[in-house]
Design a protein around this motif. Structure first.
Motif, PDB file in Angstrom:
ATOM      1  N   ARG A   1      -9.607  -5.471   4.146  1.00 42.91           N
ATOM      2  CA  ARG A   1      -9.703  -6.938   4.458  1.00 42.91           C
ATOM      3  C   ARG A   1     -10.483  -7.402   5.730  1.00 42.91           C
ATOM      4  O   ARG A   1     -10.580  -8.586   5.918  1.00 42.91           O
ATOM      5  N   HIS A   2     -10.845  -6.439   6.496  1.00 37.86           N
ATOM      6  CA  HIS A   2     -11.701  -6.623   7.632  1.00 37.86           C
ATOM      7  C   HIS A   2     -13.071  -6.809   7.387  1.00 37.86           C
ATOM      8  O   HIS A   2     -13.966  -7.118   8.191  1.00 37.86           O
TER       9      HIS A   2
ATOM     10  N   PHE B   1      -3.794   5.243  12.386  1.00 41.86           N
ATOM     11  CA  PHE B   1      -4.234   5.206  11.164  1.00 41.86           C
ATOM     12  C   PHE B   1      -5.133   6.229  10.886  1.00 41.86           C
ATOM     13  O   PHE B   1      -6.701   6.184  10.670  1.00 41.86           O
TER      14      PHE B   1
ATOM     15  N   CYS C   1      -5.949  -2.978   1.865  1.00 41.22           N
ATOM     16  CA  CYS C   1      -5.516  -2.950   3.539  1.00 41.22           C
ATOM     17  C   CYS C   1      -6.637  -3.001   4.333  1.00 41.22           C
ATOM     18  O   CYS C   1      -7.336  -4.293   4.416  1.00 41.22           O
TER      19      CYS C   1
ATOM     20  N   LYS D   1      -9.447   2.405  -2.592  1.00 41.93           N
ATOM     21  CA  LYS D   1      -9.527   1.971  -1.182  1.00 41.93           C
ATOM     22  C   LYS D   1     -11.166   2.185  -0.899  1.00 41.93           C
ATOM     23  O   LYS D   1     -11.578   3.416  -0.783  1.00 41.93           O
TER      24      LYS D   1
ATOM     25  N   ALA E   1      -0.503  -1.833   4.822  1.00 45.46           N
ATOM     26  CA  ALA E   1       0.326  -1.200   5.910  1.00 45.46           C
ATOM     27  C   ALA E   1      -0.307  -1.308   7.167  1.00 45.46           C
ATOM     28  O   ALA E   1      -1.170  -0.780   7.470  1.00 45.46           O
ATOM     29  N   THR E   2       0.304  -2.301   8.190  1.00 42.35           N
ATOM     30  CA  THR E   2      -0.329  -2.540   9.398  1.00 42.35           C
ATOM     31  C   THR E   2       0.715  -2.665  10.369  1.00 42.35           C
ATOM     32  O   THR E   2       1.836  -3.584   9.863  1.00 42.35           O
TER      33      THR E   2
ATOM     34  N   GLU F   1       0.752  -1.205  -0.025  1.00 44.74           N
ATOM     35  CA  GLU F   1       0.208  -0.014   0.037  1.00 44.74           C
ATOM     36  C   GLU F   1       0.809   1.319  -0.053  1.00 44.74           C
ATOM     37  O   GLU F   1       1.916   1.311   0.812  1.00 44.74           O
TER      38      GLU F   1
HETATM   39  N1  LIG Z   1      -3.400   1.009   6.018  1.00 41.62           N
HETATM   40  C1  LIG Z   1      -4.627   0.550   6.777  1.00 41.62           C
HETATM   41  O1  LIG Z   1      -5.554   0.704   6.294  1.00 41.62           O
HETATM   42  N2  LIG Z   1      -4.350   0.199   7.979  1.00 41.62           N
HETATM   43  C2  LIG Z   1      -5.349  -0.205   8.902  1.00 41.62           C
HETATM   44  C3  LIG Z   1      -5.014  -0.824  10.047  1.00 41.62           C
HETATM   45  C4  LIG Z   1      -5.122  -2.424   9.590  1.00 41.62           C
HETATM   46  O2  LIG Z   1      -6.200  -2.709   8.893  1.00 41.62           O
HETATM   47  O3  LIG Z   1      -4.654  -3.360  10.083  1.00 41.62           O
END
Ligand SMILES: NC(=O)NCCC(=O)O
Length: 383
Positions: free
Chosen positions: A235-236, A204, A232, A195, A257-258, A119
């Motif tokens: 994905r949750h 963040f 990023c 995104k 990026a985490t 990212e």
């Molecule tokens: N780059 C980003 O969306 N990070 C958020 C934290 C995460 O999703 O782990």
């Protein structure tokens, strides 16, 4: 041992478990064993000279009678920033181009067809600071910016699809976006995917810079397969993955990026679960290292102001629809993960498990439409 010294879960298991036990632990933790992919000696040598980790794995599928195998090689690139965060913007971008360029050359030696970077790969992940300058100066035009030009050259030179996640500036309204540019192996810009979900967690502070994307769940038909990019924090959101899959994605990239303190226990699960639930391959990519910023910032948690975000733990990996996954790249080093996959596996697993076929989507859609209304009454039975 500190979080930024611990190299990887796999290494730790391998050095502490007896062989027979290790095989069983790996089977339960990681699924069907991913076979090692032999990579050319020139690639192995170049990676070692250039000081990055190179790993290769492959996912096989059953040989079918009516369809030939559809073997594709993907390359996942993870890296730390090259120059300090207070170096001139153009120098930082040029240094990152140069570093990633030398990794992509090794990807080409390794026969990679589609490469994806992390990212906002051309810059530090400076959104923790909430300062606008100089970070907004890293933003570039998705279609004609210098980074896209650079990637177009790579794509043409190596006959490779390049997925390039950048901070995008849309010139007309001077709007910023967090965007993955998809460049065909012909060198043409195939399109872009912005995104979809912007985090409001920990440091963040990305909502200070850009809004939720407006490109929906676009899937890109490439010569090597149908691909999508779920950036990023997306994905949750299981429905986010699902919608890419509904549009026919065979491989979904998750450039990220985490940091360890926040998300590391979730990292091995989310992209892998998405591969299982959606009968597709998923590729999770995270940056590495600790990035220091000149100005201090606070995290809104009562703790003292600090100069860094914490450790970005790398650990990029690929998951297959049958629930198996590759080992991760290192938590601490730059790396290139080369993975060969037979896309026929998607339909084979779908025919076995039928999650897409058995999903009650029309019913969910109807009920969800009701559930998001302000006058919704949940269906709860009480004694
Ligand atoms: N780059 C980003 O969306 N990070 C958020 C934290 C995460 O999703 O782990």
């Amino acid at each position: 041992m500190s979080a930024c010294e611990f190299e990887s879960l796999e290494k730790s298991l391998e050095s502490h478990l007896p062989e027979a036990e290790l095989a069983e632990v790996k089977r339960i933790l990681f699924g069907r064993e991913t076979l090692k992919l032999d990579l050319p000696a020139c690639a192995v040598e170049a990676a070692s000279e250039r000081d990055f980790e190179l790993k290769g794995y492959k996912f096989d599928a059953v040989q079918e009678q009516l369809r030939p195998p559809r073997r594709v090689r993907v390359g996942l690139v993870q890296h730390r920033i090259v120059l300090p965060t207070d170096a001139p913007v153009l120098d930082q971008i040029a240094a990152m181009h140069s570093r990633v360029g030398e990794i992509v050359e090794v990807a080409a030696m390794s026969g990679v067809n589609i490469v994806c970077f992390q990212e906002t790969w051309t810059m530090p992940f400076a959104f923790c600071t909430r300062e606008k300058e100089p970070w907004t100066e890293f933003a570039e035009c998705a279609e004609e910016g210098s980074t896209t030009r650079f990637c177009q050259e790579l794509a043409k030179k190596y006959n490779m699809v390049v997925v390039s996640p950048i901070l995008e500036r849309e010139e007309l309204h001077s709007t910023l976006w967090n965007t993955a540019v998809v460049i065909s192996n012909s060198g043409n810009v195939l399109g872009k995917s912005r995104k979809n979900h912007i985090p409001r967690v920990g440091d963040f502070n990305e909502s200070t810079y850009y809004m939720e994307g407006d490109t929906g769940h676009t899937v890109f038909q490439t010569q090597f397969g149908r691909i999508a990019v779920n950036i990023c924090y997306g994905r949750h959101h299981p429905l986010n993955w699902f919608m890419y899959s509904m549009n026919g994605a065979e491989i979904v990239f998750n450039p990220s990026a985490t940091v360890g303190a926040l998300s590391e226990p979730m990292w091995p699960i989310e992209a892998r679960n998405a591969a299982i639930a959606n009968h597709c391959f998923t590729c999770a990519i995270n940056r590495v290292g600790t990035e220091h910023f000149k100005s201090e910032f606070t995290s809104g948690d009562g703790k003292k102001a600090h100069h860094d975000f914490g450790h970005f733990y790398g650990s990029s990996y690929v998951a297959a629809p049958d629930g198996s996954r590759t080992p991760g790249l290192s938590r601490t080093r730059d790396g290139l993960l080369v993975v060969e996959m037979d896309l026929n596996l998607n339909r084979q697993v779908s025919d076995k498990w039928s999650f897409k076929m058995t999903g009650r989507y029309a019913e969910y859609a109807e009920k969800l439409t009701e559930a998001v209304r302000h006058d919704f009454k949940p269906k709860v039975v009480k004694e």
